[in-house]
Enzyme design. Structure first.
Site, short mmCIF file in Angstrom:
data_model
loop_
_atom_site.label_atom_id
_atom_site.label_comp_id
_atom_site.label_asym_id
_atom_site.label_seq_id
_atom_site.Cartn_x
_atom_site.Cartn_y
_atom_site.Cartn_z
N CYS A 136 0.84 -1.20 0.00
CA CYS A 136 0.00 0.00 0.00
C CYS A 136 0.87 1.25 0.00
O CYS A 136 1.40 1.65 1.05
CB CYS A 136 -0.92 -0.02 1.23
SG CYS A 136 -1.90 1.47 1.38
N CYS A 139 -0.36 4.18 2.18
CA CYS A 139 -0.18 3.99 3.63
C CYS A 139 1.28 4.17 4.03
O CYS A 139 1.58 4.74 5.07
CB CYS A 139 -0.60 2.59 4.07
SG CYS A 139 -2.05 1.93 3.30
N ASP A 140 2.20 3.66 3.22
CA ASP A 140 3.59 3.53 3.67
C ASP A 140 4.62 4.36 2.90
O ASP A 140 5.77 4.45 3.33
CB ASP A 140 4.01 2.04 3.58
CG ASP A 140 3.14 1.16 4.47
OD1 ASP A 140 2.65 1.67 5.50
OD2 ASP A 140 2.95 -0.02 4.14
#
Ligand code: NAP
Length: 315
Positions: A136, A139-140
């Protein structure tokens, strides 16, 4: 304490398909619940930029997901944070059993469970998951500012998220097993034009390696020459497709060889009263636009089933 709750329509999965189905079902004044284990929006909630959803030239996926949920809730859709572990039938009822022990009972059920990422299944992938291995970018990505990042895959997700990651990484390598991308041409062009992106063709990841705490390099293998090489990276984002989440149905539901649920034109599956929409359903493309269209059809068809059952009772 675990409870059994009765609704007219139970929707499993809160992605664009499920939320759109919820909007239509609730707007038709049917008592409807949407069960979502994570964030409303499904895959879209963990997608960076969305620019192919009609009416929105550019919007963050998470924002679009929230908008979908708020809109559906305005019409009376109830959204519960629940992980559904099993879907099954009892007479005319269609039920969803959750990890919490709660059971949601309806007269129709809409499966909009989407899919989960496919793993590379190479040494180091599990060990370094969350320590440089990610599925992701939104997200990261920000954890890897000014680092060299690898992205694996050649589809829309890999190439689009590769472009997104150029906001953070100093250099992005897209590692693809062939010499031709599967991604849409417009997504490809953007990546080819981006000076921060370099493609590594005809190559697969043999292993993901690090110092025990963090990823520091990949071993790649060129599938044409069988030569291996080392690529120093701080992170690797894996985008090699996904598998439909269609295993939760207790009864034997018809699926294609990839596990995608087969439906008729009303989105009804081989089990009457269980409908499917979005990425879990077998179809040519898996886009937000398809999912919301499927959701609309599924909700209207579910509503017709309820009317039919009510007519039968009244006779
Ligand atoms: P996908 O289209 O199935 O592409 C998967 C890619 O990973 C392919 O390039 C495939 O290579 C490669 N691959 C598969 N298994 C591999 C393995 N074991 N090792 C190395 N590479 C492997 O999946 P996706 O990109 O996740 O997209 C899924 C769906 O979501 C698609 O329908 C896509 O259109 C949609 N989507 C759309 C957008 C958008 O429109 N903005 C964004 C993201 C996703 P081959 O090409 O050689 O098969």
């Amino acid at each position: 304490m675990a409870e059994e709750k009765r609704y007219d329509i139970v929707i499993v999965g809160g992605g664009p398909g499920g939320l759109c189905a919820g909007l239509y079902a609730a707007r038709a004044t049917r008592k409807t619940v949407c069960l979502e284990k994570y964030l409303p929006g499904g895959q879209i909630a963990i997608t960076g930029d969305v620019e192919d959803y009609l009416g929105f030239e550019h919007i963050q996926g998470a924002e679009l997901g929230m908008k979908f949920a708020e809109h559906a809730k305005k019409f009376g859709l109830e959204i519960e944070m629940e992980e559904v572990v099993e879907v099954y039938c009892e007479g005319d009822d269609r039920l969803a059993r959750c990890a919490s022990g709660n059971i949601y009972r309806g007269k129709a059920l809409i499966l909009s469970t989407g899919g989960s990422p496919v793993y590379l299944n190479v040494p180091g992938e599990k060990e370094y998951s969350g320590k440089g291995v990610s599925y992701c970018a939104i997200c990261d990505g920000a954890f890897f500012k000014e680092q060299v990042i690898a992205v694996v895959g050649g589809g829309d997700a890999a190439v689009e998220e590769g472009s997104f990651l150029t906001r953070f990484g100093s250099r992005i390598y897209i590692v693809h097993r062939r010499d031709k991308l599967r991604a849409q041409k417009i997504i490809q062009k953007r990546a080819f034009d981006n000076p921060k992106i370099e493609f590594i063709w005809d190559s697969v990841v043999e292993s993901i390696n690090g110092d025990g705490k963090r990823v520091n390099h990949l071993v790649l293998k060129n599938v044409k020459t069988a030569k291996t090489s080392r690529l120093e990276v701080g992170a690797v984002f894996v985008y090699i497709g996904f598998r439909p989440n269609s295993d939760i149905v207790r009864e034997n539901i018809e699926r294609d060889e990839g596990g995608y649920v087969l439906t008729d034109s009303k989105m009804e599956t081989s089990i009457p009263g269980i409908f499917a929409c979005g990425d879990v359903r077998a179809q040519l493309v898996r886009q937000v636009t398809n999912a919301v269209g499927d959701g609309t059809t599924a909700a209207v068809a579910a509503e017709k089933r309820l009317e039919g059952l009510e007519d039968k009772l009244a006779q």
